[in-house]
Motif scaffolding. Structure first.
Motif, PDB file in Angstrom:
ATOM      1  N   GLN A  19      29.865  18.626  65.870  1.00  0.00           N
ATOM      2  CA  GLN A  19      31.193  18.376  65.312  1.00  0.00           C
ATOM      3  C   GLN A  19      31.776  19.616  64.637  1.00  0.00           C
ATOM      4  O   GLN A  19      32.942  19.621  64.226  1.00  0.00           O
ATOM      5  N   ASP A  20      30.964  20.665  64.522  1.00  0.00           N
ATOM      6  CA  ASP A  20      31.407  21.903  63.875  1.00  0.00           C
ATOM      7  C   ASP A  20      32.070  22.797  64.929  1.00  0.00           C
ATOM      8  O   ASP A  20      31.387  23.474  65.701  1.00  0.00           O
ATOM      9  N   GLU A  21      33.395  22.792  64.972  1.00  0.00           N
ATOM     10  CA  GLU A  21      34.108  23.500  66.022  1.00  0.00           C
ATOM     11  C   GLU A  21      33.853  25.001  66.002  1.00  0.00           C
ATOM     12  O   GLU A  21      33.745  25.646  67.048  1.00  0.00           O
ATOM     13  N   ILE A  24      30.418  25.587  67.558  1.00  0.00           N
ATOM     14  CA  ILE A  24      30.442  25.365  69.005  1.00  0.00           C
ATOM     15  C   ILE A  24      31.150  26.511  69.717  1.00  0.00           C
ATOM     16  O   ILE A  24      30.696  27.004  70.758  1.00  0.00           O
ATOM     17  N   GLU A  25      32.251  26.962  69.144  1.00  0.00           N
ATOM     18  CA  GLU A  25      32.999  28.081  69.734  1.00  0.00           C
ATOM     19  C   GLU A  25      32.113  29.320  69.831  1.00  0.00           C
ATOM     20  O   GLU A  25      32.048  29.979  70.882  1.00  0.00           O
ATOM     21  N   LYS A  45      32.240  23.353  76.453  1.00  0.00           N
ATOM     22  CA  LYS A  45      32.632  22.623  75.241  1.00  0.00           C
ATOM     23  C   LYS A  45      32.511  21.114  75.451  1.00  0.00           C
ATOM     24  O   LYS A  45      32.163  20.370  74.540  1.00  0.00           O
ATOM     25  N   ALA A  49      30.085  18.154  73.334  1.00  0.00           N
ATOM     26  CA  ALA A  49      30.896  17.199  72.578  1.00  0.00           C
ATOM     27  C   ALA A  49      30.108  15.970  72.143  1.00  0.00           C
ATOM     28  O   ALA A  49      30.401  15.376  71.106  1.00  0.00           O
TER      29      ALA A  49
END
Length: 281
Positions: A19-21, A24-25, A45, A49
């Motif tokens: 959930q940590d964008e 993840i990026e 991505k 998810a």
């Protein structure tokens, strides 16, 4: 926060939060750089998810050593994500499960213990799938318990005492195990008593066998037999059955029942970690 509230140290832990964008990026950019753009960023991505899908992705990439899931997911969902994420071992066509039965009064090569498969996943395996279950089960008991596996392929016939197309499937599966993994002691087809009782094996099996009468892993011909068999030894034999352990994947994966209590989850995680450690040797 929850660990802190309960006085549990998290020193040395690493966290991957799907959930940590920002995380993840950065993770996706790093993956693309290391793998020369084999996947596009939107696809990656999407892979991260879902928590279980993310776990399988991390497992495939070697960022984690094993994955435990199932408390909020069905067994079918966990298996599907593992199939898509890490895939199956060579020679294994379908996922399966192995249980460890502790049977009071039984005296076998491992005392009261027997490995039993498949009791939870594959309903009606053909010869190739049945061979894969035998191979996976042998590897699991070796990695998890340190046993030298002696795998018996069960049927209602012992070495040709009855003829039926379902018996032919078991015989073919034994041959496939010998072809794919000649290092595994695997034999059959055997009735249950011929597989685990030396005196019966001496009477019924009129050839040399490293398994007959001394099997420590039993492979049921289908899920009907496996499910009924494990419940019979639990109810009438007062056996404890540990697991089931998911097997057949290229890397260790564990599934919890959604109704599993904490102590059962801890036991399954302990078995998973042992398998993961063995896989790294």
């Amino acid at each position: 926060k929850l660990a802190s509230e309960n006085g549990v140290s998290t020193e040395g832990f690493e966290y991957f939060d799907p959930q940590d964008e920002a995380f993840i990026e950065a993770y996706v950019d790093d993956y693309i750089a290391k793998n020369e753009g084999k996947r596009k960023k939107p696809t990656l991505k999407k892979l991260t998810a879902d928590p279980v899908r993310c776990g399988m992705f991390l497992l495939k990439n070697g960022d984690v050593d094993c994955v435990a899931a199932g408390k909020e997911y069905s067994t079918g969902d966990v298996i599907m994500e593992a199939m898509q994420g890490v895939g199956l071992q060579p020679g294994v066509r379908s996922a399966s499960s192995l249980g460890i039965a502790d049977i009071p009064g039984f005296e076998g090569p491992q005392g009261q213990m027997l490995g039993i498969a498949d009791c939870a996943v594959t309903a009606q395996p053909d010869a190739e799938a049945l061979a894969g279950i035998a191979i996976s089960s042998a590897d699991t008991v070796r990695d998890l318990l340190g046993w030298e596996p002696r795998v018996a392929m069960l049927a209602f016939s012992t070495t040709g005492s009855a003829k039926h197309e379902t018996v032919d499937v078991v015989i073919e599966a034994v041959q496939k195990v010998h072809e794919l993994r000649p290092d595994i002691k695997c034999d059959g087809e055997f009735q249950l008593d011929s597989a685990i009782i030396p005196q019966v094996a001496a009477h019924k099996v009129k050839r040399e066998s490293e398994v007959a009468g001394k099997a420590n892993v039993l492979i049921f011909p289908n899920l009907h037999a496996g499910n009924i068999g494990v419940k019979l030894i639990q109810i009438f034999g007062h056996a404890n059955a540990y697991g089931p352990v998911l097997q057949g994947f290229t890397k260790p994966v564990c599934d919890f029942s959604r109704s599993a209590p904490v102590d059962e989850m801890l036991g399954n995680v302990a078995m998973l970690v042992i398998r993961a450690a063995a896989a790294k040797k």
